[in-house]
Write a protein that holds these residues in place. Sequence first.
Motif, PDB file in Angstrom:
ATOM      1  N   TYR A 277     110.888  11.678 -41.082  1.00 39.32           N
ATOM      2  CA  TYR A 277     111.076  10.309 -40.623  1.00 39.32           C
ATOM      3  C   TYR A 277     109.982   9.397 -41.160  1.00 39.32           C
ATOM      4  O   TYR A 277     110.250   8.288 -41.642  1.00 39.32           O
ATOM      5  CB  TYR A 277     111.094  10.266 -39.099  1.00 39.32           C
ATOM      6  CG  TYR A 277     111.333   8.885 -38.534  1.00 39.32           C
ATOM      7  CD1 TYR A 277     112.615   8.449 -38.250  1.00 39.32           C
ATOM      8  CD2 TYR A 277     110.266   8.011 -38.312  1.00 39.32           C
ATOM      9  CE1 TYR A 277     112.840   7.165 -37.754  1.00 39.32           C
ATOM     10  CE2 TYR A 277     110.480   6.731 -37.819  1.00 39.32           C
ATOM     11  CZ  TYR A 277     111.765   6.308 -37.537  1.00 39.32           C
ATOM     12  OH  TYR A 277     111.983   5.048 -37.058  1.00 39.32           O
ATOM     13  N   SER A 279     108.279   9.556 -43.802  1.00 42.48           N
ATOM     14  CA  SER A 279     108.379   9.318 -45.242  1.00 42.48           C
ATOM     15  C   SER A 279     109.552   8.416 -45.618  1.00 42.48           C
ATOM     16  O   SER A 279     109.513   7.741 -46.649  1.00 42.48           O
ATOM     17  CB  SER A 279     108.474  10.642 -45.993  1.00 42.48           C
ATOM     18  OG  SER A 279     109.681  11.314 -45.681  1.00 42.48           O
ATOM     19  N   ASP A 280     110.603   8.404 -44.761  1.00 38.15           N
ATOM     20  CA  ASP A 280     111.772   7.577 -45.101  1.00 38.15           C
ATOM     21  C   ASP A 280     112.704   7.504 -43.903  1.00 38.15           C
ATOM     22  O   ASP A 280     113.176   8.525 -43.404  1.00 38.15           O
ATOM     23  CB  ASP A 280     112.509   8.179 -46.296  1.00 38.15           C
ATOM     24  CG  ASP A 280     113.623   7.275 -46.822  1.00 38.15           C
ATOM     25  OD1 ASP A 280     113.616   6.070 -46.504  1.00 38.15           O
ATOM     26  OD2 ASP A 280     114.505   7.792 -47.544  1.00 38.15           O
ATOM     27  N   HIS A 281     112.954   6.294 -43.421  1.00 34.90           N
ATOM     28  CA  HIS A 281     113.883   6.114 -42.301  1.00 34.90           C
ATOM     29  C   HIS A 281     114.485   4.715 -42.347  1.00 34.90           C
ATOM     30  O   HIS A 281     114.022   3.853 -43.101  1.00 34.90           O
ATOM     31  CB  HIS A 281     113.176   6.336 -40.959  1.00 34.90           C
ATOM     32  CG  HIS A 281     112.005   5.421 -40.744  1.00 34.90           C
ATOM     33  ND1 HIS A 281     110.711   5.759 -41.113  1.00 34.90           N
ATOM     34  CD2 HIS A 281     111.906   4.180 -40.192  1.00 34.90           C
ATOM     35  CE1 HIS A 281     109.882   4.777 -40.803  1.00 34.90           C
ATOM     36  NE2 HIS A 281     110.591   3.810 -40.249  1.00 34.90           N
ATOM     37  N   HIS A 350     115.266   0.380 -45.668  1.00 33.75           N
ATOM     38  CA  HIS A 350     114.507   1.569 -45.314  1.00 33.75           C
ATOM     39  C   HIS A 350     113.073   1.176 -44.958  1.00 33.75           C
ATOM     40  O   HIS A 350     112.613   0.077 -45.272  1.00 33.75           O
ATOM     41  CB  HIS A 350     114.470   2.554 -46.475  1.00 33.75           C
ATOM     42  CG  HIS A 350     115.775   3.231 -46.750  1.00 33.75           C
ATOM     43  ND1 HIS A 350     115.890   4.575 -46.989  1.00 33.75           N
ATOM     44  CD2 HIS A 350     117.041   2.741 -46.821  1.00 33.75           C
ATOM     45  CE1 HIS A 350     117.147   4.888 -47.199  1.00 33.75           C
ATOM     46  NE2 HIS A 350     117.874   3.782 -47.110  1.00 33.75           N
ATOM     47  N   HIS A 352     108.917   3.187 -44.117  1.00 35.17           N
ATOM     48  CA  HIS A 352     108.104   4.404 -44.104  1.00 35.17           C
ATOM     49  C   HIS A 352     106.680   4.025 -43.716  1.00 35.17           C
ATOM     50  O   HIS A 352     106.323   2.834 -43.727  1.00 35.17           O
ATOM     51  CB  HIS A 352     108.113   5.092 -45.477  1.00 35.17           C
ATOM     52  CG  HIS A 352     107.444   4.297 -46.551  1.00 35.17           C
ATOM     53  ND1 HIS A 352     108.092   3.287 -47.228  1.00 35.17           N
ATOM     54  CD2 HIS A 352     106.182   4.345 -47.059  1.00 35.17           C
ATOM     55  CE1 HIS A 352     107.263   2.749 -48.095  1.00 35.17           C
ATOM     56  NE2 HIS A 352     106.090   3.378 -48.017  1.00 35.17           N
TER      57      HIS A 352
END
Length: 458
Positions: A277, A279-281, A350, A352
């Motif tokens: 999560y 790192s990328d959500h 996105h 992060h």
Amino acid sequence: MKVDVISTADLGDRSYLIAAGDTAVVVDPQRDIDRVETLLAERNLRCVVVLETHIHNDYVTGGFELARRTGAAYVVNAADPVTFERTAVVDGDTITAGPMTITAVATPGHTLSHLAYVITDPTDDSTAVFTGGSLLYGSVGRTDLLGDHLTRELTHHQFHSAHRLADLLDDATPVYPTHGFGSFCSAGSATGGDASTIGDEKRINDALTTADEETFVDTLIANLTAYPAYYAHMGPANLAGPGPANLAAPSTLGPDELRKQLDAGEWVVDLRDRTAYASDHLAGTVSIALGTQFSTYLGWLMPWGSSLTLIGDTPEDVTAAQRQLSRIGIDDLTGAATGSLDQIAGDHEHSHYPEVTFADPAFQPGSTLLDPEVTDQVVLDVRRDDERAGGFIEGSVHVPLHALLERLDELPAAQLWVHCASGFRASIAASLLDRADRDVVYINDNYSAAVDRHLTTT
């Protein structure tokens, strides 16, 4: 007499199925009673009695529905102001279930009307006591759930209830509590474990080893910690006779529908691993990784009755989360989205944030800031007050996770490096701060590592 333990690890509780011959008794069943029904069917048992030790504050009971489905007697203290028909009992009442005899024993303390049940089976000369939230392994149930004005009175009751059970029963009698396996309903130094007896508890239980009653009362009250906000809704639900859990699969939301939820500021909770999560959500989501603490913290933090959507790697993850949520009365999901982030995101933004440990070179032992040369970085401690009292990182700001949403305006205008005791609560806090457009760094580490690096006051 055979006792089966039905563990609900996410809430730190246990239910019990007690069988003699083809007759079964169930104590304090959780709302997802399909687990009980499976056991009954596998062993060709007939449930004739369902016992509630108390009106629960930490989960929605399955007792009412289980009794309705099986035709069993639903046994609840006569003093509890329920709105349904039940078999009302008081201290000393007995009930038979096949060869077994059940005796109600008044054990106030966790609640005013709390009961323990002593079950005996003459066919094998066995006896066991089911203690609910009174006598736990190593301690007792917490005594502040009915309000501060009753806490001291209930703590005195709890002391006497523990001693009553110890005096009433033989040392070899097995003890089966409902709470005390991680539940916020336990107080003191509950030890958990797989088994205990009255004799064991006489040697280790705070209520039985503290000679002075006032010392026990003062110590227990001083050590009470915060408990989840959703508890306020559990008692009323249980007094009303809750219906069955709704475990039907929620609607699948496509990218456009999911974006509408996020744009509206609704609660969209991502169940994935907390490192993934970070790192990328999807911007605007909240990270609460699926695990044994998932429902506790979602129920604690999300405003009650809010619209809720889940994001997971697989439909099975959503199903597991849904089961946990049903236990605390969260039934109606807006929907769910599963698969890779690219599959479910569409063109939604996105986000992060960095993830570090206490070994990061930015930490300077003994400094009031992460780096003495940098004044716009602050460590945020989201542990509870009692944890903070045992030591903290020099110069850190403290806002417990359960108070974070209410106190966002109090946080300094700086980059916030967030930590807790293990990294789990900090992951939730980091996502909430990111959702509020704050600059955040997630410290995914054990607090003990900060102690080892001499970053703390103790």
